[in-house]
Design an enzyme around this catalytic site. Structure first.
Site, PDB file in Angstrom:
ATOM      1  N   ASN A   1      -8.673  -1.043   4.479  1.00  0.00           N
ATOM      2  CA  ASN A   1      -8.819  -1.310   3.050  1.00  0.00           C
ATOM      3  C   ASN A   1      -7.763  -2.286   2.526  1.00  0.00           C
ATOM      4  O   ASN A   1      -7.840  -2.707   1.372  1.00  0.00           O
ATOM      5  CB  ASN A   1      -8.733  -0.006   2.253  1.00  0.00           C
ATOM      6  CG  ASN A   1      -7.409   0.711   2.446  1.00  0.00           C
ATOM      7  OD1 ASN A   1      -6.943   0.842   3.566  1.00  0.00           O
ATOM      8  ND2 ASN A   1      -6.796   1.145   1.377  1.00  0.00           N
TER       9      ASN A   1
ATOM     10  N   ASP B   1       0.855  -1.179   0.000  1.00  0.00           N
ATOM     11  CA  ASP B   1       0.000   0.000   0.000  1.00  0.00           C
ATOM     12  C   ASP B   1       0.899   1.240   0.000  1.00  0.00           C
ATOM     13  O   ASP B   1       2.100   1.147   0.263  1.00  0.00           O
ATOM     14  CB  ASP B   1      -0.902  -0.031   1.231  1.00  0.00           C
ATOM     15  CG  ASP B   1      -1.848   1.150   1.283  1.00  0.00           C
ATOM     16  OD1 ASP B   1      -2.325   1.573   0.214  1.00  0.00           O
ATOM     17  OD2 ASP B   1      -2.109   1.662   2.381  1.00  0.00           O
TER      18      ASP B   1
ATOM     19  N   VAL C   1       2.301   0.863 -15.303  1.00  0.00           N
ATOM     20  CA  VAL C   1       1.305   1.580 -14.508  1.00  0.00           C
ATOM     21  C   VAL C   1      -0.070   1.186 -15.029  1.00  0.00           C
ATOM     22  O   VAL C   1      -0.342   1.280 -16.231  1.00  0.00           O
ATOM     23  CB  VAL C   1       1.504   3.108 -14.598  1.00  0.00           C
ATOM     24  CG1 VAL C   1       0.490   3.820 -13.723  1.00  0.00           C
ATOM     25  CG2 VAL C   1       2.926   3.480 -14.179  1.00  0.00           C
ATOM     26  N   ILE C   2      -0.931   0.763 -14.133  1.00  0.00           N
ATOM     27  CA  ILE C   2      -2.279   0.340 -14.493  1.00  0.00           C
ATOM     28  C   ILE C   2      -3.234   0.847 -13.422  1.00  0.00           C
ATOM     29  O   ILE C   2      -2.840   1.058 -12.275  1.00  0.00           O
ATOM     30  CB  ILE C   2      -2.348  -1.202 -14.636  1.00  0.00           C
ATOM     31  CG1 ILE C   2      -3.658  -1.639 -15.283  1.00  0.00           C
ATOM     32  CG2 ILE C   2      -2.125  -1.890 -13.311  1.00  0.00           C
ATOM     33  CD1 ILE C   2      -3.681  -3.113 -15.647  1.00  0.00           C
TER      34      ILE C   2
ATOM     35  N   ASP D   1      -4.927   6.116  -4.740  1.00  0.00           N
ATOM     36  CA  ASP D   1      -4.672   7.476  -5.194  1.00  0.00           C
ATOM     37  C   ASP D   1      -4.630   7.542  -6.713  1.00  0.00           C
ATOM     38  O   ASP D   1      -4.566   6.536  -7.412  1.00  0.00           O
ATOM     39  CB  ASP D   1      -3.352   7.990  -4.619  1.00  0.00           C
ATOM     40  CG  ASP D   1      -3.523   8.492  -3.198  1.00  0.00           C
ATOM     41  OD1 ASP D   1      -4.678   8.698  -2.787  1.00  0.00           O
ATOM     42  OD2 ASP D   1      -2.511   8.675  -2.507  1.00  0.00           O
TER      43      ASP D   1
ATOM     44  N   ARG E   1       5.477  16.083  -5.750  1.00  0.00           N
ATOM     45  CA  ARG E   1       4.187  16.263  -6.416  1.00  0.00           C
ATOM     46  C   ARG E   1       4.126  17.687  -6.965  1.00  0.00           C
ATOM     47  O   ARG E   1       4.267  18.649  -6.221  1.00  0.00           O
ATOM     48  CB  ARG E   1       3.046  16.009  -5.427  1.00  0.00           C
ATOM     49  CG  ARG E   1       3.157  14.672  -4.760  1.00  0.00           C
ATOM     50  CD  ARG E   1       2.252  14.513  -3.563  1.00  0.00           C
ATOM     51  NE  ARG E   1       0.850  14.429  -3.920  1.00  0.00           N
ATOM     52  CZ  ARG E   1      -0.045  13.735  -3.223  1.00  0.00           C
ATOM     53  NH1 ARG E   1       0.326  13.057  -2.159  1.00  0.00           N
ATOM     54  NH2 ARG E   1      -1.306  13.711  -3.587  1.00  0.00           N
TER      55      ARG E   1
ATOM     56  N   GLU F   1      -3.202  20.791  -0.266  1.00  0.00           N
ATOM     57  CA  GLU F   1      -3.653  22.162  -0.006  1.00  0.00           C
ATOM     58  C   GLU F   1      -3.156  22.643   1.342  1.00  0.00           C
ATOM     59  O   GLU F   1      -2.770  23.812   1.491  1.00  0.00           O
ATOM     60  CB  GLU F   1      -5.179  22.218  -0.063  1.00  0.00           C
ATOM     61  CG  GLU F   1      -5.756  22.148  -1.463  1.00  0.00           C
ATOM     62  CD  GLU F   1      -7.197  22.621  -1.501  1.00  0.00           C
ATOM     63  OE1 GLU F   1      -7.860  22.594  -0.445  1.00  0.00           O
ATOM     64  OE2 GLU F   1      -7.661  23.042  -2.577  1.00  0.00           O
TER      65      GLU F   1
ATOM     66  N   GLY G   1      -7.437   0.827 -11.658  1.00  0.00           N
ATOM     67  CA  GLY G   1      -8.503  -0.099 -11.333  1.00  0.00           C
ATOM     68  C   GLY G   1      -9.473  -0.311 -12.474  1.00  0.00           C
ATOM     69  O   GLY G   1      -9.981  -1.423 -12.683  1.00  0.00           O
TER      70      GLY G   1
ATOM     71  N   THR H   1      -2.509   1.246  -4.755  1.00  0.00           N
ATOM     72  CA  THR H   1      -3.025   2.388  -4.022  1.00  0.00           C
ATOM     73  C   THR H   1      -4.328   2.859  -4.631  1.00  0.00           C
ATOM     74  O   THR H   1      -4.633   2.561  -5.797  1.00  0.00           O
ATOM     75  CB  THR H   1      -2.001   3.546  -4.026  1.00  0.00           C
ATOM     76  OG1 THR H   1      -2.558   4.678  -3.362  1.00  0.00           O
ATOM     77  CG2 THR H   1      -1.625   3.932  -5.449  1.00  0.00           C
TER      78      THR H   1
END
Length: 1436
Positions: A1041, A493, A955-956, A895, A813, A640, A958, A893
């Site tokens: 989760n 995770d 990279v995949i 995200d 990020r 933020e 859901g 994840t």
């Protein structure tokens, strides 16, 4: 980064035709990727799958449905109909069941009272050895059949099984206790005044428990003119249709529909971290039809009827409707809150329960009733048991045939044996029972004892103890400890596992210049006492309004210049990137930026910088709150919050915010503070589709200002100079690709798997200023900001995009800020469209996004931000170690994709030069995308065949995973995907639900079993055919989760993190930080695998060794089954005399030190390749047992059995063989074969050795005198004990075995160190080999006499370190230089862990400091590599 797609027009639609699929198969065949796929079409595999499917169908029909009544429910006709009432006197009826809805209880335990015993009996006797002894023990109870007693097998077997069942029951009882705690949590529910909840369980109906009338506790005073009141109850007592109230920071107990929220516009903020792992707060809004439900009376008067979907695991979609007063409105995901969420930033919310218990979305995504996990090594042990069954049968049949031969040759002629013959079936059954102990009866019980000891050793490891949280490592499931040594895939995770979920603003790019923000680091160091000076905040005296692009057109053109600051600063406050620790950081900080703005407030760059800071302080949805006299912020996302806190540190503090305005407190140069209020006109919120948010404010000077922030991919096309920006972005991207390709080629030439530490590179430019920098004037310090390049849009674009790429590769990020000023007429025209979209009842969200698209155009670039998602300590180093250990790491994840990729860079899951391939079902043709990836990998392999393959990442998301499960739409994409994955180094799966995580883990478990080529083989050939254990899977997470993923993997590791302790309680193992995973696998995994492997082979070896002399003795008894050993000694053999010799090394043995295993992770491959337990090693031990058993028998018989003087009875010679066997077994296993000899090991040998002679004295005294073959009474004192021949035979047998064993080990060790062990028979057949050996022995100067000759001949220098033999590493550990080097390498990433260091003297401290400084100035790789080679030569 690459996103591969193919046009559907080129392919003829979404699916790929047979020709294209055959083309893909041919491409895969060239690279060997699809070799396993071809083998799946064999008839044997098809038959196996058919049998398995039929068995599952029968089990489902007759066991689950008939016995346990677990039937699949049909879908309801029109969904669930739930009326809104303050209280339901009778439970609502589930249309699908015809009875009440299920209660709100959950169960994570594996068993119930009803199915525990049958499941455990099936589980225990599915172990082959237990089933074998059950088959032997039952006929043994028949009188007259067994020669060793009737219950000597069945009673110990049942006792051992009973102990194991009790242990499993205790473990599951602990899970029941945790479930009870979860179900007993408190909730606030609406009930009639004075309501009494009568709870009754099944025991009440039988009179075993009294009815318990419990009056729920009132949490509020009774509201006037209302018959209802809020009461406190337990979660398990909630029912569908109940109305509940939530308070701030309270968890949601069931799936609910919002009826009321006290936020603005009836909004509630929900945190879904425990549900899907996302950290951003979600906005939930009450349906317009339920606006009157803000009071109890309003709820009572509202006669609403809800129709919702049947329970399903889809987290990202909800279908329903609500009807009030004849008006029907849709219910979507925006009005529903799921169990497991947490209410944030909202004081109060009210909802109605629609799903309870196991039907909640959270539980539908969980692996609700996981099966008990078995160790992978058990399959190998079962194969060994099968082979030993064959051996037992062979011995029994052979001895029985020997009896027939002896009967014909001797018994018929012996008059004294007339009429005393034995039937053949009795003989063969008797031998079968006599030799059945070759398969050890106490195998699993002794193994359980070993694993308990291993569990205690793991739990007490101080190196995995976290001082901050006071949390040690914990083993919850000790049955699969050896699985830790064979892991091939790690599924991790992100939030709370790799990261701390703490965002920090780290860098900014303004007008093509980059600035480092490290005020938080300096503050932390000051709090920890690491710095002596205190940083003072810089105050501003600048223009406080944004500059209109028309009034400040900065259009001068010049070339780009590098940004350097001569300002000297301490390196102790310098931030380092975890993803790229060698990357040069900017030498100007935001403190320097504030100083420049204060000194030159009207400079062009100052205007841009102030505009940037204002945009940070205004473009967000954070709400300030005053707590304990300080302002704190409640944010919808950590990003933020990081931006707002950074603006506060830079002098722009948000002191108040509502839906209409935001007030800033800005510091001034004269020490005063100025407050400015900006009117909020509109907020266009962020969504995963828009990837941006915008705010429109009216400035104090009445201008209308639009500020937008978002991903660079969506901001670039919306810039006023979009064409130029895209051109510069493409130029930067191409140049970066060239740089990455050059770096990849450079890395491809480097040798692989060299013994080297992973060190952090520090650049001199961080700390070394320009000459005479301290004396430089301020104008010289900021001279680069006066360069015209800060006004050239082309140069700004080029450098800004380069900064963004650097930020991303550092794992930061990134966001772009852009702005424009609107005229009144333009804004009013747009506002009308936006208001119509907000009030639309059809496609509301789509229309809002379309209106936002109209206004977010022709923007001007403000700058870029870089936010650090702080990783947990040691994460990059841990991932690097696991990668070197041949473990593939996946990150799963919830995200979004960009966030996941950034974290992957930061954690070094992705390297700067990694090839990243994105699979996206929304772009169509998944098969084509996979084919494109294979094409590129194939081309790279053909063009650079000798180079090291580049690191690849897929990279995949859901949605794409769900699309792979639809063969009708995407054809064979699923098979191609799972065949491609083993060739990929890492996989990032984003936007994955908990069920999809578990499904992915399960799919990898199934597809990792590479089918072998099936040929026609006999039964014996099938038994001895070596099959390598497929790579095992490990899942690690910290939230609810992740539970399904942890249960689906071979090994589940929970982290006691920010999301609670759910994962740590349910997982097989629990650690406090991700960094401890490396020690858990590389050290404890290796040790436990090696210990368990040694335990298994040693247990089988000693049984074969003990019973072989009995078989050889049968020729002297006419093969009548007479036992060589006395019965009582035989009974306590495995309990008293041969138990410690396998149990103690199984707990305390360490074949290599922890420092070596941590410093050289490549050694972990030994377990993945079944190096501890395989066919070759098993056969070697069995052949040794046979040879040693033959030697013991003939030495004892030759030196004593045939020439005994004082005692020629059976007991004397049998006792001699028994004594030799016990002494040799303990000597070999505890002294000779054990590498890590501690006091416990030596004590176990002493106890067993002394205990045997005490047992001799006990037998000689306890037995009654009599005449029988075993004359035990007084034999040790008067007959064979004083006989020197008996002792000569004893010492001769043990001495001979010891000499042979030590000679073999010494020869093997010397040959391994010299490199001769791996030469191979072809080399030994060549004269050059013997010539070199002769020259080496003479010590001459010829080519063959070099100390590394044999090592080079065997390919030692070219072999990877994981191929070096254990004996070689054990020799290297004895060298002080290598040991110190390994110890230093092992501490990388684990600084500060473990026990407190001992105090050392000042001289020792200075010596250590000098040694570290010298080490840091040298090339680490060359130093430690030469140390290894030097030590190798010394060892030779």
């Amino acid at each position: 980064m690459r996103s591969f797609t193919r046009s559907t027009a080129d392919e003829g639609g979404a699916s790929v035709d047979n020709a294209s699929f055959e083309k893909g198969l041919s491409i895969f065949s060239k690279t060997g990727i699809l070799a396993p796929l071809r083998k799946t079409g064999t008839s044997a595999t098809t038959v196996t799958r058919t049998i398995k499917a039929s068995t599952q169908q029968l089990y489902r029909r007759y066991v689950l449905e008939l016995i346990f009544q677990e039937k699949e429910l049909p879908p309801s006709k029109d969904g669930r109909h739930i009326p809104l009432r303050p209280h339901h006197d009778k439970p609502l009826i589930d249309e699908r069941r015809g009875s009440a809805y299920i209660p709100n209880t959950i169960r994570t335990s594996r068993y119930t009272v009803y199915d525990f015993l049958p499941k455990q009996l099936f589980f225990q006797f599915s172990r082959l050895a237990n089933f074998y002894f059950l088959c032997v023990g039952i006929p043994q109870t028949i009188p007259g059949v067994s020669t060793t007693g009737n219950f000597t097998t069945i009673i110990p077997l049942l006792f051992f099984v009973f102990l194991t069942v009790v242990k499993e029951g205790y473990d599951d009882w602990k899970r029941h206790r945790l479930d009870k705690v979860e179900n007993a949590r408190s909730a606030t529910v609406l009930r009639p005044t004075g309501h009494v909840d009568s709870r009754q369980d099944w025991r009440t109906g039988f009179g075993l428990r009294r009815t318990k009338d419990t009056q729920t506790v009132a949490v509020e005073e009774v509201i006037p003119d209302s018959d209802y009141q809020w009461h406190a109850t337990q979660w398990k007592d909630l029912k569908v249709g109940d109305v509940i109230k939530l308070s701030r920071d309270e968890d949601v107990p069931a799936d609910i529909v919002l009826l009321y929220a006290d936020g603005e516009n009836s909004m509630a903020y929900i945190e879904t971290m425990a549900l899907d792992g996302e950290t951003n707060l979600k906005n939930k809004q009450v349906s317009k039809a339920l606006q009157r439900c803000n009071t109890i009376q309003g709820i009572a008067n509202c006669r609403a009827e809800f129709v919702v979907e049947d329970p399903n695991p889809d987290l990202y979609r909800f279908d329903g409707r609500v009807t009030v007063d004849g008006e029907t409105l849709p219910l979507t995901l925006n009005e529903v809150v799921y169990r497991g969420c947490t209410l944030r930033n909202t004081t109060c919310a009210i909802g109605m329960v629609i799903n309870t218990g196991e039907e909640c979305k959270l539980r539908r995504n969980a692996n609700r009733h996981p099966k008990a996990k078995k160790p992978a090594m058990e399959k190998i042990a079962n194969r060994i048991v099968i082979s030993l069954v064959v051996v037992v049968i062979s011995l029994s049949v052979g001895c029985s045939m020997g009896y027939l031969i002896w009967k014909n040759a001797y018994e018929r002629k012996a008059w004294y044996l007339k009429h005393l013959g034995v039937d053949f079936e009795d003989i063969i059954i008797g031998f079968f029972i006599q030799f059945n102990n070759i398969i050890p009866l106490a195998l699993y019980v002794s193994l359980e004892i070993v694993k308990i000891g291993q569990m205690l050793m793991l739990n007490s490891d101080l190196e995995m103890y976290d001082k901050v949280s006071d949390t040690p490592a914990k083993c919850n499931t000790n049955t699969i400890l050896e699985n830790l040594g064979q892991i091939g895939y790690v599924f991790s995770d992100k939030t709370g596992t790799l990261t701390e979920n703490v965002m920090k603003f780290r860098k900014m790019s303004i007008a093509g210049t980059t600035w480092l923000h490290e005020m938080d680091i300096v503050k932390e160091q000051e709090e920890q006492g690491l710095t002596q000076t205190k940083t003072k905040g810089k105050e501003l005296n600048v223009m406080l309004e944004p500059t209109c692009e028309n009034g400040n057109a900065l259009t001068k053109t010049t070339t780009a210049v590098s940004v350097r600051s001569p300002s000297p600063r301490r390196s102790s406050s310098q931030w380092r990137s975890t993803g790229r620790p060698d990357h040069v950081q900017p030498e100007v900080t935001t403190e320097d930026l504030l100083e420049y703005i204060r000194l030159r407030p009207k400079a062009p760059f100052s205007r841009r910088a102030v505009q940037y800071l204002l945009a940070m302080a205004l473009c967000h949805t954070c709400l300030p709150e005053i707590r304990d006299g300080e302002i704190e912020f409640q944010a919808a996302s950590p990003d933020e919050l990081a931006l707002v806190k950074a603006a506060q540190e830079l002098g722009f503090l948000v002191v108040q915010r509502s839906s209409q305005s935001v007030t800033l407190r800005i510091s001034r140069g004269d020490g005063t503070e100025l407050e400015r209020t900006y009117q909020i006109l509109d907020v266009i919120e962020f969504s995963s589709k828009r990837k941006r948010m915008s705010i429109i404010v009216r400035c104090p000077d009445e201008r209308i200002w639009l500020i937008t922030k978002g991903a660079d991919s969506v901001i670039l096309p919306r810039l006023r100079m979009a064409q130029l920006a895209i051109q510069k972005a493409n130029e930067v991207r191409k140049s970066l690709e060239v740089e990455h390709e050059m770096q990849r080629r450079s890395e491809a030439r480097e040798p692989q798997n060299r013994l080297r530490p992973q060190v952090t590179v520090r650049t001199a430019s961080y700390d070394v200023p320009y000459e005479d920098a301290v004396a430089a004037s301020v104008s010289d310090k900021f001279a680069f900001l006066d360069n015209p390049s800060v006004c050239d849009e082309g140069a700004i674009f080029t450098r800004c995009f380069k900064h963004i790429d650097d930020f991303a590769t550092e794992g930061l990020r990134t966001l772009l800020f852009a702005q424009r000023f609107l005229s009144e007429s333009e804004y009013n025209t747009w506002k009308k469209l936006y208001r119509d979209a907000e009030t639309s009842l059809v496609d509301r969200q789509e229309r809002i996004e379309a209106a936002g698209e109209l206004i977010e155009q022709t923007l001007d670039l403000i700058g870029a931000t870089a936010i650090e998602d702080k990783l947990q300590k040691g994460v990059p180093e841990t991932i690097e170690r696991l990668r070197r250990a041949n473990i593939k790491i996946w990150m799963l994840t919830g995200d979004k994709r960009e966030t996941a990729i950034n974290i992957a860079h930061s954690a070094r899951l992705c390297r700067p030069t990694s090839d990243i391939y994105i699979l996206d079902a929304t772009k169509g043709n998944l098969e084509g995308q996979i084919m494109d990836i294979v094409d590129e990998l194939n081309i790279r392999a053909e063009t650079m065949p000798t180079a090291i393959p580049n690191h690849t990442v897929v990279v995949i998301d859901g949605h794409t995973l769900a699309a792979l499960e639809e063969p009708a739409t995407h054809g064979n994409a699923k098979e191609l995907f799972y065949s491609l994955i083993p060739t990929i180094d890492s996989v990032i799966c984003c936007r994955a639900s908990p069920a999809q995580k578990a499904l992915l883990v399960t799919a990898i478990r199934n597809h990792s079993h590479q089918p072998s080529t099936i040929k026609k083989k006999g039964f014996l050939a099938y038994l001895i055919t070596p099959k390598r254990t497929p790579p095992l899977t490990l899942a690690i997470g910290d939230g609810a989760n992740d539970l399904a993923m942890l249960s689906a993997a071979h090994v589940g590791v929970g982290i006691s993190g920010r999301e609670g302790l759910q994962a740590a309680r349910v997982a097989d193992y629990a650690v406090s930080q991700f960094r401890f995973l490396s020690r858990l696998l590389l050290v404890h995994g290796r040790w436990n695998y090696a210990r368990t492997s040694k335990f298994i082979v040693a247990t089988f070896w000693k049984e074969m060794f003990f019973y072989l002399p009995t078989e050889l003795y049968q020729r002297y008894t006419g093969y009548t089954g007479t036992s060589l050993y006395e019965s009582w000694s035989l009974t306590v053999l495995n309990t008293l005399f041969t138990s410690l010799c396998v149990i103690v090394p199984g707990v305390w043995e360490q074949d290599l030190s922890a420092e070596t295993l941590m410093a050289v992770p490549e050694l972990y491959v030994w377990g993945q390749r079944d190096g501890g337990l395989n066919l070759r090693k098993y056969l070697g031990w069995m052949m040794a047992a046979v040879a040693q058993g033959v030697v013991v028998w003939w030495v004892c018989w030759g030196l004593y059995g045939g020439i005994a003087v004082k005692d020629n009875g059976l007991f004397a010679v049998g006792n001699l063989v028994f004594t030799v066997a016990i002494v040799w077994t303990n000597l070999k296993l505890l002294i000779i074969d054990t590498h890590h000899k501690t006091g416990i090991i030596l004590g176990a040998f002493g106890i067993t050795f002394a205990g045997w002679w005490i047992w001799q004295i006990f037998l000689a005294s306890a037995y009654a005198p009599g005449v029988w073959p075993y004359a035990v009474r007084g034999g040790f004192f008067s007959s064979f004990g004083p006989d020197p021949a008996w002792w000569v035979a004893l010492f001769a047998a043990v001495g001979l075995l010891t000499a042979v064993e030590l000679g073999y080990k010494s020869t093997k060790r010397n040959m391994i160190i010299s490199g001769l062990w791996r030469l191979g028979w072809r080399k030994w057949m060549q004269w050059e080999t013997w010539k070199g050996l002769l020259a080496l022995g003479r010590g001459g100067g010829a080519r063959g006499a070099g100390p590394m000759w044999a090592w080079d001949e065997a390919g030692g220098e070219g072999r990877n370190v994981e191929e070096w033999d254990v004996e070689l590493w054990q020799a290297l550990e004895r060298e002080q230089t290598v040991r110190e080097a390994l110890k230093g390498m092992a501490r990388v990433g684990h600084e500060g862990d473990g026990p407190e260091p001992e105090e050392i003297s000042k001289e020792e401290e200075d010596d250590e400091k000098n040694r570290v400084e010298e080490t840091s100035t040298m090339d680490s790789e060359g130093q430690h590599g030469s140390a290894v080679v030097e030590s190798l030569q010394i060892s030779k």
